[in-house]
Write a protein that holds these residues in place. Structure first.
Motif: not given
Lengths: 432, 120
Positions: B97-120
């Motif tokens: 919803l934010m533009g994926e790779l094209r999103y421009e980061l702002q100060d104090q942004d919170n970015v979370v990466f969650i793996s949904t793969l089996h075994g991580g």
């Protein structure tokens, strides 16, 4: 947070894409925070409602769990099973409209012995899972994979003797009462047998036996398959001895789609409907249900994050494995890659799996047991003479296994390392 | 082939050109097993160095790969983007919803990466 009516400077391009809208598709008021099913954008509240509703609808639609029934929840600690636990809590809570009515218990299996984790890591992981389970206030059972060497099937000599004795002392009872007494007596018997061998389930001997077993399996594909089988046996055994008639597994839509395709590659095409369907009744007395099968991994991960559902990550056999390390891993990588470019992939596979039905009539509990595979309990799809694989010299399990389990055994260097209960059951079947 | 998604910059009172040069502090989180590739550390507070161009997600991934990732980069990034099966949330919203790779980061942004793969 980005707002739709915010003013943008002239230098930014602003091309609206029809498939991505900023407002929730349901309430049309709040800003959307998540896209699921490729095009549906939901806001936080509507997503929560949608998520909770889906669980109820799944159970309600299938009407397979009766009020008051004892249901065992298989919680690995991973996101899907943790989410399932939270949905059960939600559904059983007093203020839930049309609340669910069954009696839950939880089982968690520590598989660290097979994946080579250190004792310290295992203890820590189990402690973390246990704290999650404890907060649910449901009875829980922590079972260790090492306990496969302690399972005694209900046909051992001491068991038979006890049954005979029981019949003798109780033959004057009214039949219904007799049956009731019999059931509770027999389950306590099995528990006793299990417990006698289990003062401390993780003895070094047991762990070593388990490690030897998995070390004797050459390929990761076969290891994962064997692990799945043993896990299933342990869950069933616990369900039977503790009196649970249903088991809830946390398989999500994404996992089941991957399972469907990898099972075909593994040679389990005949049992696809049972392996991926909502209910799996191959074991007769205990039915396995999969209430999470309508949720994608993304929905689950997002819900857990947004609504603080605790989950514990425990490394497994395939952690950090390469894409081509096993059939299961390769299939997962294939499906996930396809899903990024074609977001309808998983749902299409899922819808296809819903249309699968077993061609032959369902096995009922009265049919002779030699019609079922020794390890996975699906109907045998092979004749004894058909197999082309070379079995290790000592034991000939060929005729008792389905095609896929034969392939798994074929990857083992020695068959007599299999847990005692499997070998004993094989002996028993052969003698018939 | 792919339609462009709007590139978003949060408005503020300060001059746009000044904002682009400021270093950006981010709060990164890794979950679902992805943390295994970062020495098991789930939370990271990082400061991205000054640069004339605004930082976007694509550059962040490059930066993470170079500075945070401890092992097996192919299990986290593939090509320009994250490995399929890794979910990305920016300020608790789906990055799609934010533009994926094209999103421009702002100060104090919170970015979370969650793996949904089996075994991580």
């Amino acid at each position: 947070m980005c707002q739709v009516d915010e003013e943008y400077n002239g230098q930014l391009e602003h091309v609206a894409t029809p498939s991505v809208s900023k407002k929730c598709v349901k309430c049309k008021e709040s800003t959307a925070v998540l896209i699921i099913r490729a095009v549906d954008a939901f806001c936080r509240c509507c997503f929560k409602e949608y998520f909770i509703h889906k669980f109820r609808a799944m159970l309600g639609k299938n009407r397979i769990i009766f009020p008051g029934e004892k249901v065992l929840l298989a919680v690995s600690g991973g996101p899907a099973s943790s989410s399932m636990l939270s949905q059960v809590k939600e559904g059983l809570s007093r203020d839930a409209p049309k609340k669910l009515r069954f009696v839950p218990g939880i089982i968690h299996i520590d598989e660290g012995g097979a994946s080579g984790q250190s004792m310290e890591d295992r203890r820590r992981a189990v402690a973390q899972v246990e704290s999650v389970l404890r907060s649910s206030n449901y009875p829980y059972h922590i079972v260790y994979l090492e306990q496969v060497s302690c399972i005694k099937l209900q046909t051992g000599p001491s068991y038979k003797a006890a049954v005979d004795q029981f019949i003798q002392t109780n033959q004057n009872l009214h039949p219904d009462l007799f049956l009731e007494n019999a059931w509770s007596h027999l389950s306590s018997l099995s528990m006793q047998e299990v417990q006698n061998g289990l003062s401390n389930p993780i003895t070094p001997e047991n762990t070593q036996a388990l490690q030897r077993l998995f070390a004797s399996v050459r390929t990761l594909t076969a290891k994962e398959d064997l692990l799945q089988t043993l896990r299933q046996h342990l869950i069933l055994h616990t369900a039977r001895t503790e009196g649970y008639t249903k088991v809830m597994m946390g398989d999500s839509c994404s996992r089941l789609a991957i399972k469907l395709l990898s099972n075909i590659s593994l040679g389990r095409g005949a049992s696809l409907a049972m392996d991926t369907g909502f209910s799996d009744s191959r074991y007769g007395d205990v039915v396995i249900v999969r209430p999470m099968r309508d949720y994608s991994s993304k929905e689950i991960a997002y819900y857990n994050r947004m609504f603080d559902v605790p989950s514990v990550f425990i490394p497994g056999l395939d952690t950090k494995a390469q894409d081509k390390a096993s059939i299961q891993r390769l299939t997962e990588s294939f499906v996930n890659k396809l899903q990024t470019d074609f977001p309808a992939t998983v749902s299409t596979i899922y819808r296809t799996s819903e249309k699968l039905h077993t061609a032959c009539p369902p096995q009922n509990t009265n049919s002779p047991t030699f019609d079922k595979c020794l390890m996975c309990a699906c109907s045998l799809d092979t004749n004894a003479g058909e197999s082309h694989c070379q079995m290790p010299a000592t034991l000939d399990l060929k005729s008792l296994l389905c095609y896929s389990c034969r392939l798994t055994i074929k990857d083992m260097t020695a068959v007599d390392i299999l847990p005692q209960y499997i070998l004993a059951e094989a002996e028993r079947k052969k003698r018939r | 082939m792919t339609a462009s998604l709007p590139v978003l910059v949060r408005g503020s009172d300060s001059d746009v050109s000044n904002k682009m040069a400021a270093p950006i502090a981010l709060h990164l989180e890794f979950g679902g097993g992805a943390e295994l590739l970062f020495d098991g550390v789930k939370e990271h507070h990082v400061i991205l160095p000054d640069q004339s161009e605004p930082w976007d997600m694509k550059q962040l991934l490059v930066w993470i790969r170079a500075n945070l990732l401890k092992e097996r980069p192919e299990l986290f990034v593939q090509g320009d983007t994250v490995r399929p099966g890794i979910l990305v949330l920016i300020n608790d919203a789906d990055w799609e919803l934010m533009g994926e790779l094209r999103y421009e980061l702002q100060d104090q942004d919170n970015v979370v990466f969650i793996s949904t793969l089996h075994g991580g």
